[in-house]
Motif scaffolding. Structure first.
Motif, PDB file in Angstrom:
ATOM      1  N   THR A 140       0.833  -1.204   0.000  1.00 22.13           N
ATOM      2  CA  THR A 140       0.000   0.000   0.000  1.00 22.13           C
ATOM      3  C   THR A 140       0.867   1.253   0.000  1.00 22.13           C
ATOM      4  OG1 THR A 140      -1.918  -1.032   1.053  1.00 22.13           O
ATOM      5  CG2 THR A 140      -1.632   1.342   1.395  1.00 22.13           C
ATOM      6  N   PHE A 143       2.610   1.576  -3.390  1.00 19.87           N
ATOM      7  CA  PHE A 143       1.730   2.011  -4.480  1.00 19.87           C
ATOM      8  C   PHE A 143       1.453   3.507  -4.406  1.00 19.87           C
ATOM      9  CE2 PHE A 143      -2.441   3.019  -6.220  1.00 19.87           C
ATOM     10  CZ  PHE A 143      -2.382   2.448  -7.475  1.00 19.87           C
ATOM     11  N   PHE A 144       1.015   3.976  -3.239  1.00 24.94           N
ATOM     12  CA  PHE A 144       0.619   5.382  -3.155  1.00 24.94           C
ATOM     13  C   PHE A 144       1.821   6.327  -3.200  1.00 24.94           C
ATOM     14  CE2 PHE A 144      -3.308   3.429  -1.436  1.00 24.94           C
ATOM     15  CZ  PHE A 144      -4.165   3.925  -2.413  1.00 24.94           C
ATOM     16  N   HIS A 147       2.680   6.718  -6.793  1.00 25.85           N
ATOM     17  CA  HIS A 147       1.664   7.443  -7.564  1.00 25.85           C
ATOM     18  C   HIS A 147       1.479   8.879  -7.086  1.00 25.85           C
ATOM     19  CE1 HIS A 147       0.735   3.424  -9.084  1.00 25.85           C
ATOM     20  NE2 HIS A 147       0.032   3.995 -10.042  1.00 25.85           N
ATOM     21  N   TYR A 241      -4.800  -0.222  -7.706  1.00 21.15           N
ATOM     22  CA  TYR A 241      -4.301  -0.437  -6.351  1.00 21.15           C
ATOM     23  C   TYR A 241      -4.576  -1.862  -5.882  1.00 21.15           C
ATOM     24  CZ  TYR A 241      -4.530  -0.227  -1.209  1.00 21.15           C
ATOM     25  OH  TYR A 241      -4.399  -0.497   0.127  1.00 21.15           O
TER      26      TYR A 241
END
Length: 430
Positions: A140, A143-144, A147, A241
């Motif tokens: 998590t 990913f964020f 991005h 996601y």
């Protein structure tokens, strides 16, 4: 050389020292097989009477379940072993001999295991589930961060409900009322107006008197919020996601999935894009499947979500729910005001909703109208209105429930096993 079990692949043929607990053991005459764990993994240690000192052999015979000790041994490759390696024991050094460990290899009832949750965490199954949880958390953040999202931490004590419901934990904040947070979303909207793309990850609380296998009183949520982002763009982020975390678990938790006997072929299908079905079509599908009593305007329960998911082999978005059954802040569909620009993501295999998201209302007058319709006259909401007064923009967000997601990916039936110390309607111990 002192190492951990997770590092043994680097030391094949070498003698190492590992601090371990005894998970189980069996004996075959002049050979003892020790099932060892150290928190990073499990490995079998083999001690042969003719190859060690009499003292070491006798120490091994004394060992009881969950005794702690240092073990010295030579790392060997063993393709029959789940880990691919085995330890030929050369010596042992006792730290503590355990007596009467309550959780034995025999079957125990769920309530007994929950009462001993502080010890149950040591079992190979619970170990595997929580390592998968950890991988989802790690992925998590990856990913964020990749991005362009910034992590913002919303408060846990709030002056109001995020969704205008009554399922709140009330407390006193000095001379005024306060509540444990149901969601960080409203605060994340404020953060998005400052930083563009943000996410939070933290505990949330629901005083909902539910005993289903999908519900916890205290659970963890990942809540991204994005400025200048419409509903369609948000759906793409959601499916990217979820695909990312599933593939990360497949890549980094193969052994844990094997321990849990998880059918990974079903997880391998989880790749964006995901199928979508409107609320209207979902009602039609349910009626076709025999749910004759369901009417337009009603929310879906667990049996409905499961029936819808059975028609797909990936997670499925149910979009455009009636405004009457959704939160006050959701933006109406410009072409059809009785439904809102929202979606629930339903996991396959009967695990239910794992994401709820929507485009938020960005018009000040419309939000004021929604306030009136939902009787939200509390001054605690004034700051939320001001987000639409000063530089309002289209924005969207969603919330993913960590424990339900862990349950689905790991193939665990009940969410109580997907959090270290679950809080249930009848449980706050240990």
């Amino acid at each position: 050389m002192k190492i951990t079990i997770s590092e043994v692949s680097k030391y094949v043929g070498q003698e190492v020292k590992i601090g371990v607990w005894l998970a189980n053991k069996r004996s075959s005459g002049k050979i003892q097989f020790l099932q060892l764990r150290d928190g990073t993994g499990f490995i079998q240690g083999v001690i042969v009477k003719s190859e060690v000192s009499e003292e070491a052999w006798n120490i091994a015979k004394e060992l009881t379940q969950e005794s702690s000790f240092y073990v010295n041994g030579i790392v060997r490759e063993d393709h029959r072993s789940p880990s691919g390696y085995e330890l030929t024991v050369t010596d042992l050094s006792i730290i503590q001999i355990t007596e009467d460990y309550p959780i034995t290899p025999k079957e125990h009832g769920t309530e007994f295991l929950m009462d001993h949750r502080h010890l149950w965490l040591r079992s190979s199954r619970q170990h595997a589930i929580l390592r998968i949880r950890n991988e989802i958390i790690r992925a998590t953040y990856e990913f964020f961060n990749e991005h362009g999202f910034i992590k913002i931490d919303p408060p846990i004590l709030t002056g109001s409900s995020a969704e205008g419901t009554t399922d709140l934990f009330h407390t006193k904040y000095f001379d005024r009322d306060a509540y444990l947070s149901q969601s960080g979303q409203l605060y994340m909207e404020a953060a998005a107006m400052a930083f563009g793309k943000v996410f939070s990850f933290g505990p949330t609380f629901r005083a909902e008197k539910s005993k289903t296998r999908r519900h916890l009183i205290e659970f963890w949520m990942i809540e991204p919020e994005m400025a200048f982002t419409d509903h369609e763009e948000s759906l793409k982020i959601q499916e990217q996601y979820v695909s990312f975390i599933v593939q990360s678990v497949l890549k980094n938790c193969r052994m844990e999935l094997k321990t849990l006997d998880r059918d990974i072929s079903k997880l391998e299908k989880v790749q964006a894009p995901f199928p979508r079905i409107s609320y209207d079509k979902a009602i039609e599908l349910l009626k076709e499947k025999g749910f004759d009593d369901i009417e337009w305007g009603e929310d879906f329960g667990a049996p409905h979500e499961t029936a819808i998911a059975e028609s797909f082999d990936k997670p499925v978005f149910i979009t455009n729910y009636p405004a009457s059954i959704k939160a006050f802040y959701m933006k109406p569909d410009p072409d059809r005001e009785e439904v809102v620009l929202c979606a629930d993501l339903i996991a396959p295999e009967g695990y239910g909703e794992i994401i709820g998201g929507s485009q938020r209302i960005d018009d000040l007058e419309l939000l004021k109208k929604r306030y009136e319709e939902h009787n939200l006259t509390d001054p605690a909401y004034e700051w939320y209105l001001e987000l639409r007064k000063y530089g309002s923009v289209p924005h969207s967000g969603f919330g993913l429930g960590l424990e339900r997601t862990v349950a689905w990916i790991s193939g665990t039936e009940h969410v109580r096993e997907t959090i270290p110390f679950p809080r249930l309607l009848n449980r706050i111990y240990p």
